[in-house]
Design a protein around this motif. Structure first.
Motif, PDB file in Angstrom:
ATOM      1  N   GLU A  46      -6.512  45.045  28.610  1.00 37.08           N
ATOM      2  CA  GLU A  46      -5.399  45.128  29.567  1.00 37.08           C
ATOM      3  C   GLU A  46      -4.985  43.719  30.009  1.00 37.08           C
ATOM      4  O   GLU A  46      -5.817  42.933  30.455  1.00 37.08           O
ATOM      5  CB  GLU A  46      -5.823  45.975  30.776  1.00 37.08           C
ATOM      6  CG  GLU A  46      -4.908  45.923  31.988  1.00 37.08           C
ATOM      7  CD  GLU A  46      -3.459  46.281  31.707  1.00 37.08           C
ATOM      8  OE1 GLU A  46      -3.187  47.404  31.241  1.00 37.08           O
ATOM      9  OE2 GLU A  46      -2.564  45.413  31.935  1.00 37.08           O
ATOM     10  N   ALA A  47      -3.691  43.459  29.912  1.00 38.03           N
ATOM     11  CA  ALA A  47      -3.186  42.117  30.264  1.00 38.03           C
ATOM     12  C   ALA A  47      -3.289  41.834  31.759  1.00 38.03           C
ATOM     13  O   ALA A  47      -3.512  40.695  32.169  1.00 38.03           O
ATOM     14  CB  ALA A  47      -1.732  42.000  29.812  1.00 38.03           C
ATOM     15  N   ALA A  48      -3.149  42.862  32.578  1.00 35.53           N
ATOM     16  CA  ALA A  48      -3.146  42.672  34.031  1.00 35.53           C
ATOM     17  C   ALA A  48      -4.578  42.580  34.559  1.00 35.53           C
ATOM     18  O   ALA A  48      -5.525  42.956  33.877  1.00 35.53           O
ATOM     19  CB  ALA A  48      -2.426  43.850  34.692  1.00 35.53           C
ATOM     20  N   PRO A  49      -4.725  42.122  35.803  1.00 35.12           N
ATOM     21  CA  PRO A  49      -6.079  42.059  36.376  1.00 35.12           C
ATOM     22  C   PRO A  49      -6.565  43.406  36.929  1.00 35.12           C
ATOM     23  O   PRO A  49      -7.646  43.482  37.502  1.00 35.12           O
ATOM     24  CB  PRO A  49      -5.932  41.043  37.511  1.00 35.12           C
ATOM     25  CG  PRO A  49      -4.495  41.053  37.864  1.00 35.12           C
ATOM     26  CD  PRO A  49      -3.722  41.461  36.651  1.00 35.12           C
ATOM     27  N   GLU A  50      -5.764  44.455  36.789  1.00 37.24           N
ATOM     28  CA  GLU A  50      -6.092  45.737  37.430  1.00 37.24           C
ATOM     29  C   GLU A  50      -5.541  46.877  36.573  1.00 37.24           C
ATOM     30  O   GLU A  50      -4.691  46.667  35.715  1.00 37.24           O
ATOM     31  CB  GLU A  50      -5.457  45.716  38.840  1.00 37.24           C
ATOM     32  CG  GLU A  50      -5.761  46.843  39.787  1.00 37.24           C
ATOM     33  CD  GLU A  50      -7.213  47.299  39.831  1.00 37.24           C
ATOM     34  OE1 GLU A  50      -7.629  47.946  38.850  1.00 37.24           O
ATOM     35  OE2 GLU A  50      -7.894  47.062  40.826  1.00 37.24           O
ATOM     36  N   VAL A  51      -6.027  48.078  36.809  1.00 35.34           N
ATOM     37  CA  VAL A  51      -5.480  49.254  36.129  1.00 35.34           C
ATOM     38  C   VAL A  51      -4.122  49.594  36.757  1.00 35.34           C
ATOM     39  O   VAL A  51      -3.737  49.021  37.753  1.00 35.34           O
ATOM     40  CB  VAL A  51      -6.426  50.489  36.272  1.00 35.34           C
ATOM     41  CG1 VAL A  51      -7.768  50.217  35.626  1.00 35.34           C
ATOM     42  CG2 VAL A  51      -6.586  50.896  37.736  1.00 35.34           C
ATOM     43  N   GLY A  52      -3.405  50.549  36.170  1.00 35.57           N
ATOM     44  CA  GLY A  52      -2.201  51.068  36.831  1.00 35.57           C
ATOM     45  C   GLY A  52      -0.909  50.884  36.061  1.00 35.57           C
ATOM     46  O   GLY A  52       0.008  51.683  36.199  1.00 35.57           O
ATOM     47  N   GLY A  53      -0.800  49.805  35.273  1.00 39.53           N
ATOM     48  CA  GLY A  53       0.414  49.608  34.472  1.00 39.53           C
ATOM     49  C   GLY A  53       1.668  49.604  35.339  1.00 39.53           C
ATOM     50  O   GLY A  53       1.815  48.774  36.247  1.00 39.53           O
ATOM     51  N   THR A  54       2.558  50.555  35.064  1.00 39.14           N
ATOM     52  CA  THR A  54       3.792  50.720  35.839  1.00 39.14           C
ATOM     53  C   THR A  54       3.529  50.573  37.330  1.00 39.14           C
ATOM     54  O   THR A  54       4.293  49.933  38.058  1.00 39.14           O
ATOM     55  CB  THR A  54       4.354  52.142  35.591  1.00 39.14           C
ATOM     56  OG1 THR A  54       4.797  52.224  34.242  1.00 39.14           O
ATOM     57  CG2 THR A  54       5.499  52.482  36.509  1.00 39.14           C
ATOM     58  N   TRP A  55       2.430  51.183  37.769  1.00 40.49           N
ATOM     59  CA  TRP A  55       2.171  51.291  39.208  1.00 40.49           C
ATOM     60  C   TRP A  55       1.435  50.070  39.742  1.00 40.49           C
ATOM     61  O   TRP A  55       1.243  49.939  40.946  1.00 40.49           O
ATOM     62  CB  TRP A  55       1.461  52.618  39.526  1.00 40.49           C
ATOM     63  CG  TRP A  55       2.334  53.718  39.031  1.00 40.49           C
ATOM     64  CD1 TRP A  55       2.171  54.455  37.907  1.00 40.49           C
ATOM     65  CD2 TRP A  55       3.596  54.114  39.587  1.00 40.49           C
ATOM     66  NE1 TRP A  55       3.233  55.301  37.717  1.00 40.49           N
ATOM     67  CE2 TRP A  55       4.120  55.118  38.741  1.00 40.49           C
ATOM     68  CE3 TRP A  55       4.340  53.729  40.712  1.00 40.49           C
ATOM     69  CZ2 TRP A  55       5.351  55.729  38.987  1.00 40.49           C
ATOM     70  CZ3 TRP A  55       5.548  54.339  40.956  1.00 40.49           C
ATOM     71  CH2 TRP A  55       6.048  55.324  40.103  1.00 40.49           C
ATOM     72  N   TYR A  56       1.037  49.187  38.865  1.00 37.43           N
ATOM     73  CA  TYR A  56       0.519  47.887  39.288  1.00 37.43           C
ATOM     74  C   TYR A  56       1.685  46.896  39.432  1.00 37.43           C
ATOM     75  O   TYR A  56       1.755  46.153  40.403  1.00 37.43           O
ATOM     76  CB  TYR A  56      -0.503  47.360  38.268  1.00 37.43           C
ATOM     77  CG  TYR A  56      -0.934  45.949  38.571  1.00 37.43           C
ATOM     78  CD1 TYR A  56      -1.886  45.697  39.556  1.00 37.43           C
ATOM     79  CD2 TYR A  56      -0.346  44.867  37.917  1.00 37.43           C
ATOM     80  CE1 TYR A  56      -2.256  44.402  39.878  1.00 37.43           C
ATOM     81  CE2 TYR A  56      -0.707  43.570  38.228  1.00 37.43           C
ATOM     82  CZ  TYR A  56      -1.664  43.343  39.207  1.00 37.43           C
ATOM     83  OH  TYR A  56      -2.016  42.059  39.532  1.00 37.43           O
ATOM     84  N   PHE A  57       2.605  46.942  38.484  1.00 43.65           N
ATOM     85  CA  PHE A  57       3.647  45.915  38.432  1.00 43.65           C
ATOM     86  C   PHE A  57       4.851  46.212  39.326  1.00 43.65           C
ATOM     87  O   PHE A  57       5.424  45.305  39.903  1.00 43.65           O
ATOM     88  CB  PHE A  57       4.140  45.739  36.985  1.00 43.65           C
ATOM     89  CG  PHE A  57       3.128  45.066  36.097  1.00 43.65           C
ATOM     90  CD1 PHE A  57       2.890  43.710  36.214  1.00 43.65           C
ATOM     91  CD2 PHE A  57       2.413  45.792  35.152  1.00 43.65           C
ATOM     92  CE1 PHE A  57       1.958  43.080  35.401  1.00 43.65           C
ATOM     93  CE2 PHE A  57       1.477  45.170  34.331  1.00 43.65           C
ATOM     94  CZ  PHE A  57       1.243  43.808  34.459  1.00 43.65           C
ATOM     95  N   ASN A  58       5.250  47.469  39.414  1.00 47.78           N
ATOM     96  CA  ASN A  58       6.488  47.801  40.142  1.00 47.78           C
ATOM     97  C   ASN A  58       6.207  48.010  41.622  1.00 47.78           C
ATOM     98  O   ASN A  58       6.246  49.136  42.119  1.00 47.78           O
ATOM     99  CB  ASN A  58       7.133  49.049  39.535  1.00 47.78           C
ATOM    100  CG  ASN A  58       7.743  48.756  38.190  1.00 47.78           C
ATOM    101  OD1 ASN A  58       8.903  48.378  38.093  1.00 47.78           O
ATOM    102  ND2 ASN A  58       6.937  48.894  37.147  1.00 47.78           N
TER     103      ASN A  58
END
Ligand SMILES: Cc1cc2nc3c(=O)[nH]c(=O)nc-3n(C[C@H](O)[C@H](O)[C@H](O)COP(=O)(O)OP(=O)(O)OC[C@H]3O[C@@H](n4cnc5c(N)ncnc54)[C@H](O)[C@@H]3O)c2cc1C
Length: 556
Positions: A46-58
């Motif tokens: 996962e590129a982000a530091p956390e799970v969630g995808g859409t719900w991490y970024f938006n």
């Protein structure tokens, strides 16, 4: 990416994992769960530091779901369903993220996730039937099966206005909203874009800004969401009926857990139709699509009638006649041909003294200046903060951004250069042992049904391959071509086929140079489910299977 796909650099290595998944959003986490349940060794990158995808970024102000919370959550574990209380009908981004973090912790998923790691490239070795996946951390991971869950709406359309760099105020892109909001209190703010994101954002920013200027290119049909707090009694009732709701969700085209009406517009008088539209408007959310008439996006008369109803509502709500007319979608902008956003007092926001609507359909933004924006007619708008809500390179963008190469060295982007080609959104010919979740041709409707059904289907197919002692599985070109015809037919059966002219991202028409072709399965959840269920029941006739000369150990 340079490694040839037929010459491994060393003797066949033992794969690091059976299944490597790209992305820890809704799809990636569901796939992780399914892979484990099927006894496969699995890892997510996962590129982000956390799970969630859409719900991490938006995390922009006002970000929330358009699906009702109880249907936009996993059904794969009964205890998980029963222990989780949803605060609102449409959960806000923070609540969605909290839920997905809870899922990751509850099922101890983090031990199998490498965060802050981006997949850059992947190539398939035909000799050993293994994928080699290179990350930006300098690692090459070897796996038997590669699953891209890199995102449906994850590749953002970037602002590219001349003069962008010269602007002295703050610039924010909604899908990369910073952890701390930019200071908008008593500031002059511009919002560019009135799609689903802009529609959620605008009423909230209007509360903070001294002046909000909304730049609109195309007016959308915005339905009132009518969000509410979920009371303990309502939550209790939902928990008691989850099984029934999910049974309904899996057997309706929308996947929403609401019984869809079979009524046709021509079945009733105009007066009766008006009463039905009024009821749906009051109920809010997706009631207009699901409970009024089955032929809203099929029959031109029905479409005109719902359009005319909503235009009357807009004119009744918005006091300034000029703004009201600008907010009314044009006659050629058919209801449903672009995504229908849910508004939270959206139209009412244009009655505020501090909100101005600027039409940029014929007078586009030509450049940014140090102090604001300039339009084609030379007029200038001075602002302190500019928010870009320009949408996404949907469905294909994030998957094909990786340099994933199939058997003939072709990348996914090249394979899709004439339009997305898949088998029920999950497999592509020329890319053996590779699956997509949340890829092009996912069914139009509540994502969660396809997320869960898709993850299970892919895990079942991997298990089937392994149990048969096979090491290679690939969908046939014929099956992908037939599926393409099916996607075209499903689109042509609806008025949504006109979306291309309207720049609909459902058809890729919002991205210059992207082929205008179906990116969604307009047959909805039912068409998707029946297609993949039949394929499985029939023993996967659309796939070929093979065995490497010296196969590696099978995990399942
Ligand atoms: C604001 C908003 C509201 C929405 N509301 C709804 C709704 O109400 N109902 C609905 O059905 N759908 C909704 N959607 C659609 C939504 O995108 C899907 O429902 C769902 O969240 C998609 O999940 P996913 O796992 O496929 O992708 P994502 O959630 O986008 O996750 C993909 C993940 O992959 C990671 N990734 C991408 N590329 C790489 C790489 N190369 N290497 C490593 N990691 C990578 C990303 O960092 C990301 O974390 C909404 C979308 C948005 C933007």
């Amino acid at each position: 990416m340079s490694a040839p796909n037929t010459q491994p650099s060393a003797p066949a290595p033992a794969p690091d994992v059976d299944v490597l998944i790209v992305g820890a959003g809704l799809n990636g986490l569901a796939m992780l769960h399914e892979a484990r349940t099927h006894g496969l060794r699995v890892r997510i990158v996962e590129a982000a530091p956390e799970v969630g995808g859409t719900w991490y970024f938006n995390r922009y102000p006002g970000a929330r779901t358009d699906s009702e919370s109880w249907m936009y959550s996993y059904s794969f574990d009964r205890d998980l369903q029963q222990e989780w209380d949803w605060p609102e009908r449409y959960p806000a981004q923070a609540d969605m993220l909290r839920y997905l973090q809870h899922v990751a912790d509850r099922f101890d998923m983090r031990r199998d996730i490498s965060f802050n790691t981006q997949v850059e490239a992947a190539w398939f070795d035909e000799n050993v039937h293994l994928w080699f996946v290179r990350t930006d951390q300098g690692e090459t991971i070897c796996c038997r099966f590669l699953v891209s869950a890199a995102g449906q709406l994850a590749k953002v359309v970037e602002p590219d206005f001349p003069g962008l760099e010269s602007f002295r105020g703050d610039i924010v892109v909604t899908a990369r909203w910073p952890e701390h909001d930019p200071d908008m209190w008593e500031k002059r703010v511009a919002v560019i874009g009135t799609g689903a994101t802009g529609v959620q954002l605008i009423p909230v920013v209007a509360e903070m800004a001294s002046k909000l200027t909304v730049f609109q290119r195309t007016a959308n049909w915005v339905l009132p969401a009518r969000n509410y707090t979920v009371s303990p009694a309502k939550m209790r009732r939902l928990k008691a009926t989850y099984d029934e709701l999910w049974r309904l969700a899996r057997s309706t085209p929308s996947g929403m857990g609401v019984r869809r009406t079979e009524r046709r517009y021509s079945d009733v008088t105009p007066e009766e139709a008006e009463r039905i539209f009024e009821g749906a408007w009051e109920q809010g959310g997706l009631s207009m699509q699901l409970t009024t008439f089955a032929d809203l996006v099929v029959d031109e008369k029905a479409n005109e009638a719902v359009g005319s109803f909503i235009r009357r509502k807009i004119r009744a709500i918005v006091r300034d006649p000029r703004s009201a007319e600008l907010l009314c979608p044009a006659p050629e902008n058919l209801y449903g041909a672009r995504r229908i956003p849910l508004g939270h007092h959206y139209y009412e926001t244009f009655n505020r003294d501090n909100v101005e609507l600027v039409d940029v359909s014929d007078n586009p933004i030509t450049e940014m200046t140090p102090t604001g924006l300039r339009l084609a007619d030379g007029s200038e708008h001075e602002v302190d903060v500019v928010i870009f809500a320009l949408g996404f390179d949907a469905y294909t963008g994030a998957h094909s951004a990786m340099d994933i190469r199939g058997t003939d060295g072709q990348t996914l982007a090249q394979r899709w250069s004439q339009g997305a080609a898949t088998f029920f959104s999950m497999a592509v010919d020329g890319f053996p042992n590779f699956f997509l979740l949340g890829g092009p041709h996912v069914p139009l409707g509540n994502a969660l049904v396809a997320v869960e059904a898709g993850g299970r289907w892919v895990a079942d197919l991997i298990e089937h391959t392994c149990r048969a002692g096979m090491t290679r599985v690939e969908v046939t070109s014929d099956a992908v071509a037939l599926h393409g015809d099916r996607m075209d037919r499903n689109l042509q059966a609806t008025l949504l086929r006109h979306g291309g002219k309207l720049g609909a991202w459902f058809l890729g028409a919002n991205i210059p140079g992207k082929p205008v072709a179906p990116l969604l399965n307009y047959g909805g959840i039912l068409d998707f489910k029946s297609g993949i269920d039949t394929e499985q029941e029939d023993g996967y006739p659309s796939f070929t299977f093979g065995r490497a000369a010296s196969p590696v150990d099978v995990g399942a």
